[in-house]
Design a protein around this motif. Structure first.
Motif, PDB file in Angstrom:
ATOM      1  N   THR A  38      17.976  40.073  75.647  1.00 57.05           N
ATOM      2  CA  THR A  38      17.759  40.731  74.359  1.00 57.05           C
ATOM      3  C   THR A  38      19.037  40.820  73.522  1.00 57.05           C
ATOM      4  O   THR A  38      19.025  41.437  72.458  1.00 57.05           O
ATOM      5  N   PHE A  39      20.114  40.214  74.002  1.00 53.60           N
ATOM      6  CA  PHE A  39      21.335  40.117  73.203  1.00 53.60           C
ATOM      7  C   PHE A  39      21.323  38.818  72.412  1.00 53.60           C
ATOM      8  O   PHE A  39      20.859  37.787  72.895  1.00 53.60           O
ATOM      9  N   ASN A  40      21.843  38.879  71.201  1.00 53.40           N
ATOM     10  CA  ASN A  40      22.047  37.655  70.440  1.00 53.40           C
ATOM     11  C   ASN A  40      23.092  36.797  71.139  1.00 53.40           C
ATOM     12  O   ASN A  40      24.059  37.318  71.720  1.00 53.40           O
ATOM     13  N   SER A  44      27.920  38.891  73.300  1.00 56.28           N
ATOM     14  CA  SER A  44      28.106  39.598  74.565  1.00 56.28           C
ATOM     15  C   SER A  44      28.795  38.696  75.575  1.00 56.28           C
ATOM     16  O   SER A  44      28.489  37.510  75.679  1.00 56.28           O
ATOM     17  N   ALA A  84      30.290  44.229  75.188  1.00 56.98           N
ATOM     18  CA  ALA A  84      29.396  44.105  74.030  1.00 56.98           C
ATOM     19  C   ALA A  84      29.672  45.272  73.086  1.00 56.98           C
ATOM     20  O   ALA A  84      29.666  46.432  73.520  1.00 56.98           O
ATOM     21  N   SER A  88      25.728  46.061  69.101  1.00 57.09           N
ATOM     22  CA  SER A  88      24.994  45.059  69.875  1.00 57.09           C
ATOM     23  C   SER A  88      24.302  45.697  71.067  1.00 57.09           C
ATOM     24  O   SER A  88      23.156  45.364  71.391  1.00 57.09           O
ATOM     25  N   GLY A  89      24.983  46.631  71.729  1.00 54.78           N
ATOM     26  CA  GLY A  89      24.376  47.307  72.874  1.00 54.78           C
ATOM     27  C   GLY A  89      23.154  48.104  72.479  1.00 54.78           C
ATOM     28  O   GLY A  89      22.114  48.035  73.140  1.00 54.78           O
ATOM     29  N   SER A  92      20.248  45.838  71.599  1.00 54.26           N
ATOM     30  CA  SER A  92      19.584  45.294  72.794  1.00 54.26           C
ATOM     31  C   SER A  92      18.651  46.323  73.417  1.00 54.26           C
ATOM     32  O   SER A  92      17.584  45.970  73.931  1.00 54.26           O
ATOM     33  N   TYR A 186      18.072  38.688  65.714  1.00 51.45           N
ATOM     34  CA  TYR A 186      17.504  38.336  67.018  1.00 51.45           C
ATOM     35  C   TYR A 186      16.060  37.876  66.869  1.00 51.45           C
ATOM     36  O   TYR A 186      15.673  36.826  67.411  1.00 51.45           O
TER      37      TYR A 186
END
Length: 203
Positions: A38-40, A44, A84, A88-89, A92, A186
């Motif tokens: 689920t991270f771009n 990360s 990350a 971003s965290g 996600s 995303y």
């Protein structure tokens, strides 16, 4: 919470307790892999071990504190912030919870569909159940579609308008705007990773 009682229960289960641990471990590993998806790409540098430890720690907080299973979700981004950035965290986590909600709806719909053929219950029970599941599916789908915009920035703007300035400080607004951008990016660019995460969590 009594260790002696826990040990006594474990002794009654015997070697089969290893099977219980095995199932739980498979679930945790699968969910960690799905979280990683689920991270771009490119935002990360986290390894599986770091995500796995952070997930266990966050889940522990969810299970032992009365925070409706969400307290640990706010902690996880801070545990992985070295690999990350916080926006971003948090992005996600939002996407992961969305994937879990979507798979939950699929399970519910499948369960209701099977129950229609396997059980003979009063009509009003089926009507109420189907109505609740359908309403839940519509709400979750609506929330999913809203994430393609800037829902969290809009929420902060609303807080500012009603006088809650502290939560809508400028530095926080920038972080939330970045999180909204990452979520929208995303869903636009990482459809394959999203689909794989759905399959993993559904299985």
């Amino acid at each position: 919470m009594d260790p002696r009682k826990l040990l006594a229960y474990t002794e009654k289960i015997g070697w089969r307790f290893l099977l219980v641990l095995g199932v739980a471990l498979c679930w945790q590993v699968g969910n960690t892999v799905a979280w990683g998806l689920t991270f771009n790409r490119g935002v990360s540098s986290l390894r599986f071990r770091e995500l796995f430890v952070a997930k266990l720690a966050g889940d522990a907080i969810n299970h032992i504190t009365p925070l409706l299973g969400l307290g640990g979700e706010f902690v996880k981004p801070y545990l992985i912030r070295r690999g990350a950035p916080l926006p971003s965290g948090f992005a996600s986590i939002v996407i992961t919870k969305t994937v879990q909600a979507l798979t939950g709806v699929v399970y519910a719909l499948a369960g209701v569909g099977l129950a229609l053929f396997l059980f003979d219950l009063p009509r009003f029970v089926w009507t109420a159940t189907a109505g609740l599941v359908g309403a839940g599916a519509v709400i979750i789908l609506w929330l999913f579609l809203q994430q393609r915009g800037a829902p969290f920035s809009s929420l902060l703007g609303l807080l500012a308008r009603v006088g809650i300035k502290r939560l809508a400080a400028e530095d926080r607004r920038r972080g939330v705007a970045e999180m909204d951008r990452l979520i929208a990016t995303y869903y636009r660019r990482e459809r394959g990773r999203f689909a794989i995460a759905l399959v993993i969590l559904y299985i």
